[in-house]
Every structure is written in C-alpha cells, then in structure tokens.
Enzyme design. Sequence first.
Site, short mmCIF file in Angstrom:
data_model
loop_
_atom_site.label_atom_id
_atom_site.label_comp_id
_atom_site.label_asym_id
_atom_site.label_seq_id
_atom_site.Cartn_x
_atom_site.Cartn_y
_atom_site.Cartn_z
N SER A 7 5.84 -6.80 -8.22
CA SER A 7 5.34 -7.22 -6.88
C SER A 7 5.39 -8.62 -6.34
CB SER A 7 3.87 -6.84 -6.67
OG SER A 7 3.42 -7.47 -5.38
N HIS A 32 9.00 -4.61 -5.63
CA HIS A 32 7.88 -4.01 -4.99
C HIS A 32 7.85 -5.10 -3.93
CE1 HIS A 32 4.76 -1.50 -4.39
NE2 HIS A 32 3.88 -2.56 -4.06
N ASP A 34 4.95 -5.94 -0.68
CA ASP A 34 3.99 -5.31 -0.05
C ASP A 34 3.79 -6.00 1.52
OD1 ASP A 34 2.68 -3.98 -2.20
OD2 ASP A 34 2.63 -5.98 -3.17
N MET A 36 1.73 -6.25 4.85
CA MET A 36 0.14 -6.06 5.30
C MET A 36 0.32 -6.63 6.84
SD MET A 36 -1.82 -7.17 2.09
CE MET A 36 -1.17 -6.78 0.34
N HIS A 65 6.32 -1.16 0.47
CA HIS A 65 4.95 -0.62 0.30
C HIS A 65 4.22 -1.14 1.72
CE1 HIS A 65 0.66 -0.46 -1.52
NE2 HIS A 65 0.70 0.36 -0.51
N MET A 67 1.44 -1.26 4.24
CA MET A 67 0.09 -1.36 4.40
C MET A 67 -0.26 -1.69 5.85
SD MET A 67 -0.89 -2.96 0.87
CE MET A 67 0.63 -3.48 0.44
N MET A 136 -2.80 3.91 -5.53
CA MET A 136 -3.39 2.61 -5.60
C MET A 136 -4.68 2.52 -6.45
SD MET A 136 -1.68 0.86 -3.44
CE MET A 136 -2.74 -0.59 -3.80
N ASP A 174 -0.24 1.19 -8.60
CA ASP A 174 -0.02 -0.16 -8.07
C ASP A 174 -1.44 -0.84 -8.03
OD1 ASP A 174 0.57 -2.23 -6.69
OD2 ASP A 174 1.00 -1.18 -4.71
#
Length: 217
Positions: A7, A32, A34, A36, A65, A67, A136, A174
């Site tokens: 990540s 990976h 992330d 957000m 990913h 979010m 998660m 994750d």
Amino acid sequence: MPIIAPSMLSADFLNLEKDIDMVNNSLADWFHLDVMDGRFVPNITFGMPIIAAMKKKAKKPFDVHLMIVEPEKYFEDFAKAGADILSVHYEVSPHLHRNLQIIKSLGMKAGVAINPSTPVRLLEDVLPNIDLVCVMSVNPGFGGQKFIDQTTHKIRTLKQMIKDQGASTLIEVDGGVTLDNAHVLIKDGADVLVAGNTVFSSADPTDTINRLKSFQK
Ligand code: DX5
Ligand code: ZN
C-alpha cells in the site's frame, strides 16, 4: 504463493519514485493505491493526477481502492489515470451490480471492498460478477492500524462461498497485515495481501515483501 500488494499510503511521498522503483524491483505483484475523500472515511489522500504520474514509473498493475462516496462519478477518470483493478465499497454502492458492469466495460477488473462490520454473505448473489473482494481487516481510513481478529472467520466463509459457486473471485485482505499473521490469512483463503506499514516501516522493505511472498498455504 500469495499476490503481494504494497500500500503506497505508507510510502515516502517526497520520494515516491524511489518507493515505486523499490516495488518494481521486488517480488511484489501489484501497487495498492488508497483513494480517500474525507466523506466515506475520515481522511483524504490522493486522486487521479498522482495516480497518473505514478503510472509513468510503475511496472506492475494498479489495484485502486476507492474509499469515496458516489464512486461511479469517477470510474472513467480512474481508468484513464491507469487503474487496472478498481474496487468500490459495498457500503456506498446501492447499485453494486451496475457499478461492477461499468468498471468492467471500461477495461478494468472489478473489486468490492467491505468494512469489518459488513457481512460477507451480502455478496452472495453478486459473487460471480466480482473479480476481487477486498476484506477490510481494519476500519478504512488510515494505515498502520491493528488487525481485527474476526476477519479470519470472514475469509473462511467467503472462501467457502466462492468454492460453492465455482467462482474465480480473488480474496484480498487489507489492513494490519504483518509477517506474523500473513501465514494464517493465506491458510484461511486469502489470495492477495495488502501491506503498508509492515513494508514501508521495516528496515528492508524489499526483503519484507519477499518474505510476505514466500508464505505457502
Ligand atoms: C486503510 C487502507 C489500507 C492501508 C493498509 O484504509 O485501505 O490499504 O493502507 O495499511 P496497513 O498495512 O498499514 O494497515
Ligand atoms: Zn486499501
């Protein structure tokens, strides 16, 4: 052997190129990433411009990913930025089946992420349409949190569901993945391990990735 997805949330943002090269030259399989939005989760990270810039240096697939709320507004933008796998959260997708179809029509693999409190059983009827379930194992929002133990039960249930339906869905875990719990997760049925803090806070990130990769079922 598991698929390892470091990540980049825990990478050095002042030296992203150095950390991208480290991942390129390691046994890691994917990046990976992330994303957000400060609405679905209480944190804001990065978006398309950073992903597009990273794509110029990265030599491995981008596992993005999301979010964020209303993720469908941005599917095309993330495809253009370089996402290879795009995961949306179950909790913000009332039209999950439609979202999965759109993601695939844009040439990406389609993933669904579920919060620790969301039962895996809710995915039963849509499982054959999902390329990757991101289970998660922390509450999404931050790197470096402690692994939530009930996750192992969810992985085993999901593995059985996939088997029963003859689906080819991959299980990704994750959050809070370490060199101590990786083996159990793989034995329970995890195909993909995401690791941020464990990789980037270690003295030798390449070696840590290679050790995660070496765990057998
Ligand atoms: C958390 C993110 C994770 C996180 C994992 O919201 O989805 O991908 O970066 O970080 P670690 O491995 O440090 O728990
Ligand atoms: Zn993630």
